[in-house]
Design a protein around this motif. Structure first.
Motif, short mmCIF file in Angstrom:
data_model
loop_
_atom_site.label_atom_id
_atom_site.label_comp_id
_atom_site.label_asym_id
_atom_site.label_seq_id
_atom_site.Cartn_x
_atom_site.Cartn_y
_atom_site.Cartn_z
N LYS A 76 -8.24 20.34 19.41
CA LYS A 76 -8.23 19.15 20.27
C LYS A 76 -8.68 19.49 21.69
CE LYS A 76 -6.60 15.63 17.89
NZ LYS A 76 -7.33 14.40 17.74
N PRO A 92 -18.91 14.81 15.69
CA PRO A 92 -18.26 13.66 15.04
C PRO A 92 -19.15 13.07 13.94
CG PRO A 92 -18.57 13.27 17.40
CD PRO A 92 -19.22 14.56 17.08
N ARG A 98 -14.32 7.22 12.16
CA ARG A 98 -13.87 7.61 13.49
C ARG A 98 -12.76 8.67 13.42
NH1 ARG A 98 -12.95 3.44 18.31
NH2 ARG A 98 -12.53 4.99 19.88
N GLY A 99 -12.87 9.68 14.25
CA GLY A 99 -11.87 10.74 14.27
C GLY A 99 -12.13 11.85 13.27
N GLN A 100 -13.20 11.74 12.49
CA GLN A 100 -13.55 12.76 11.51
C GLN A 100 -14.69 13.61 12.07
OE1 GLN A 100 -12.33 12.90 7.98
NE2 GLN A 100 -10.68 11.82 9.02
N TYR A 101 -14.74 14.87 11.68
CA TYR A 101 -15.74 15.78 12.19
C TYR A 101 -16.53 16.42 11.05
CZ TYR A 101 -13.37 15.07 16.53
OH TYR A 101 -12.84 14.48 17.63
N LEU A 122 -8.16 18.97 11.41
CA LEU A 122 -8.37 17.75 12.19
C LEU A 122 -8.66 16.55 11.27
CD1 LEU A 122 -10.52 18.98 15.18
CD2 LEU A 122 -8.25 18.01 15.28
N ASN A 123 -9.50 16.76 10.28
CA ASN A 123 -9.86 15.66 9.37
C ASN A 123 -8.69 15.23 8.51
OD1 ASN A 123 -12.43 15.57 10.41
ND2 ASN A 123 -13.34 16.75 8.75
N HIS A 125 -5.57 15.15 9.40
CA HIS A 125 -4.59 14.41 10.20
C HIS A 125 -5.00 12.98 10.49
CE1 HIS A 125 -2.72 18.36 11.27
NE2 HIS A 125 -1.67 17.61 11.03
N HIS A 126 -6.21 12.60 10.08
CA HIS A 126 -6.67 11.22 10.32
C HIS A 126 -6.66 10.44 9.03
CE1 HIS A 126 -7.86 12.77 14.19
NE2 HIS A 126 -7.92 11.53 14.59
#
Length: 126
Positions: A76, A92, A98-101, A122-123, A125-126
């Motif tokens: 983050k 991104p 949105r919020g995915q990489y 990260l992916n 957690h969304h």
């Protein structure tokens, strides 16, 4: 009775200090080394954690949980910092996700075990 309470307080403070020292040593730079540890190394580290728990008489967080938390926090920070050398690795996906990489293709196991794990965390957690 007062002397006994003082001893208990001192031992509690001692235990907390010892637990903090163990946790600090075990989790130092964990985002750099834990992803590339073998199963054998992780078992050995878990034995160290259990021994530290016996010494302190308290419960320490599992190394996997510490790794996940710190890796997520570090990713983050990298995303927010445009000047970070790894910032360009966090691309991104389209606006619908949105919020995915995006995960790039890793050429080495070392990159796969560090950077790609951070992206997956990260992916997830969304």
């Amino acid at each position: 009775a007062t002397i006994q309470r003082r001893r208990n307080k001192c031992s509690n403070i001692h235990c907390l200090t010892t637990a903090c020292v163990f946790e600090s040593i075990l989790s130092g730079c964990i985002t750099a080394w834990y992803g590339n540890c073998s199963a054998h190394n992780r078992k050995a580290l878990q034995r160290v954690v259990r021994t530290a728990q016996c010494i302190t008489g308290g419960k320490l967080p599992a190394l996997q949980d510490t790794y996940t938390t710190r890796c997520h926090r570090k990713a983050k920070k990298i995303i927010k910092d445009n000047n970070h050398p790894s910032h360009c690795l966090f691309t991104p996906l389209s606006s619908r996700r949105r919020g995915q990489y995006r995960c790039i293709k890793a050429g080495t196991e070392r990159l796969k075990n560090s950077y790609l794990k951070a992206i997956r965390l990260l992916n997830s957690h969304h």
